[in-house]
Design a protein around this motif. Structure first.
Motif, PDB file in Angstrom:
ATOM      1  N   LEU A 120       0.813  -1.213   0.000  1.00 11.56           N
ATOM      2  CA  LEU A 120       0.000   0.000   0.000  1.00 11.56           C
ATOM      3  C   LEU A 120       0.851   1.270   0.000  1.00 11.56           C
ATOM      4  N   ASN A 121       2.172   1.105  -0.079  1.00  6.15           N
ATOM      5  CA  ASN A 121       3.124   2.224  -0.079  1.00  6.15           C
ATOM      6  C   ASN A 121       2.960   3.123   1.146  1.00  6.15           C
ATOM      7  N   LEU A 122       2.800   2.502   2.314  1.00  2.42           N
ATOM      8  CA  LEU A 122       2.703   3.269   3.553  1.00  2.42           C
ATOM      9  C   LEU A 122       4.093   3.721   3.977  1.00  2.42           C
ATOM     10  N   ASP A 123       4.181   4.904   4.541  1.00  2.00           N
ATOM     11  CA  ASP A 123       5.441   5.461   4.996  1.00  2.00           C
ATOM     12  C   ASP A 123       5.591   5.149   6.485  1.00  2.00           C
ATOM     13  N   PHE A 124       6.423   4.147   6.806  1.00  4.15           N
ATOM     14  CA  PHE A 124       6.614   3.757   8.193  1.00  4.15           C
ATOM     15  C   PHE A 124       7.610   4.656   8.927  1.00  4.15           C
ATOM     16  N   ASP A 125       8.300   5.534   8.200  1.00  4.57           N
ATOM     17  CA  ASP A 125       9.284   6.406   8.841  1.00  4.57           C
ATOM     18  C   ASP A 125       8.630   7.533   9.634  1.00  4.57           C
ATOM     19  N   HIS A 126       7.468   7.943   9.212  1.00  6.31           N
ATOM     20  CA  HIS A 126       6.746   8.987   9.922  1.00  6.31           C
ATOM     21  C   HIS A 126       5.673   8.350  10.798  1.00  6.31           C
ATOM     22  N   TYR A 127       5.394   8.961  11.899  1.00  5.65           N
ATOM     23  CA  TYR A 127       4.380   8.466  12.847  1.00  5.65           C
ATOM     24  C   TYR A 127       4.692   7.043  13.319  1.00  5.65           C
ATOM     25  N   GLN A 128       5.937   6.810  13.717  1.00  2.00           N
ATOM     26  CA  GLN A 128       6.359   5.468  14.122  1.00  2.00           C
ATOM     27  C   GLN A 128       5.596   4.960  15.336  1.00  2.00           C
ATOM     28  N   LEU A 129       5.282   5.825  16.267  1.00  2.00           N
ATOM     29  CA  LEU A 129       4.541   5.403  17.456  1.00  2.00           C
ATOM     30  C   LEU A 129       3.135   4.946  17.093  1.00  2.00           C
ATOM     31  N   MET A 130       2.511   5.624  16.141  1.00  3.74           N
ATOM     32  CA  MET A 130       1.181   5.229  15.689  1.00  3.74           C
ATOM     33  C   MET A 130       1.230   3.843  15.033  1.00  3.74           C
ATOM     34  N   TRP A 131       2.227   3.601  14.197  1.00  9.60           N
ATOM     35  CA  TRP A 131       2.346   2.304  13.529  1.00  9.60           C
ATOM     36  C   TRP A 131       2.630   1.198  14.539  1.00  9.60           C
ATOM     37  N   LEU A 132       3.451   1.500  15.543  1.00  8.26           N
ATOM     38  CA  LEU A 132       3.740   0.514  16.582  1.00  8.26           C
ATOM     39  C   LEU A 132       2.479   0.168  17.360  1.00  8.26           C
ATOM     40  N   LEU A 133       1.715   1.170  17.723  1.00  2.00           N
ATOM     41  CA  LEU A 133       0.467   0.944  18.454  1.00  2.00           C
ATOM     42  C   LEU A 133      -0.508   0.114  17.622  1.00  2.00           C
ATOM     43  N   PHE A 134      -0.615   0.438  16.347  1.00  4.03           N
ATOM     44  CA  PHE A 134      -1.502  -0.315  15.460  1.00  4.03           C
ATOM     45  C   PHE A 134      -1.055  -1.770  15.342  1.00  4.03           C
ATOM     46  N   GLU A 135       0.248  -2.006  15.242  1.00  5.53           N
ATOM     47  CA  GLU A 135       0.750  -3.372  15.114  1.00  5.53           C
ATOM     48  C   GLU A 135       0.537  -4.158  16.397  1.00  5.53           C
ATOM     49  N   VAL A 136       0.694  -3.516  17.542  1.00  5.34           N
ATOM     50  CA  VAL A 136       0.477  -4.200  18.816  1.00  5.34           C
ATOM     51  C   VAL A 136      -0.994  -4.582  18.962  1.00  5.34           C
TER      52      VAL A 136
END
Length: 66
Positions: free
Chosen positions: A38-54
Motif C-alpha cells: 500500500l506504499n505506507l510510509d513507516f518512517d513517519h508516525y512510528q509510534l502510531m504504527w507501533l500501536l496499530f501493530e500491537v
C-alpha cells in the motif's frame, strides 16, 4: 505476598500470552508486507504504527486463543 486483585485486561493478556508469543512475528511480517504493497510510509508516525501493530497482534492472538 499474595494480592487478590484481578485486572481484567492484564488477565486477558495472561490468558492469550502463549498465542501472542506464537503469532506476533507472523503478524509483524504480514503488517509490513501489506504496508509495502500500500506504499505506507513507516518512517513517519512510528509510534502510531507501533500501536496499530500491537493492537493487531493482540487481536490475532485472541482469535487463535479462542
Amino acid at each position: 505476598m499474595y494480592f487478590n486483585i484481578v485486572v481484567k485486561p492484564l488477565a486477558l493478556l495472561g490468558d492469550i500470552s502463549y498465542s501472542l508469543y506464537l503469532t506476533h512475528g507472523l503478524t509483524l511480517i504480514f503488517f509490513i508486507g501489506i504496508g509495502k504493497r500500500l506504499n505506507l510510509d513507516f518512517d513517519h508516525y512510528q509510534l502510531m504504527w507501533l500501536l496499530f501493530e500491537v493492537i493487531l497482534a493482540i487481536a490475532v492472538a485472541y482469535i487463535f486463543f479462542i
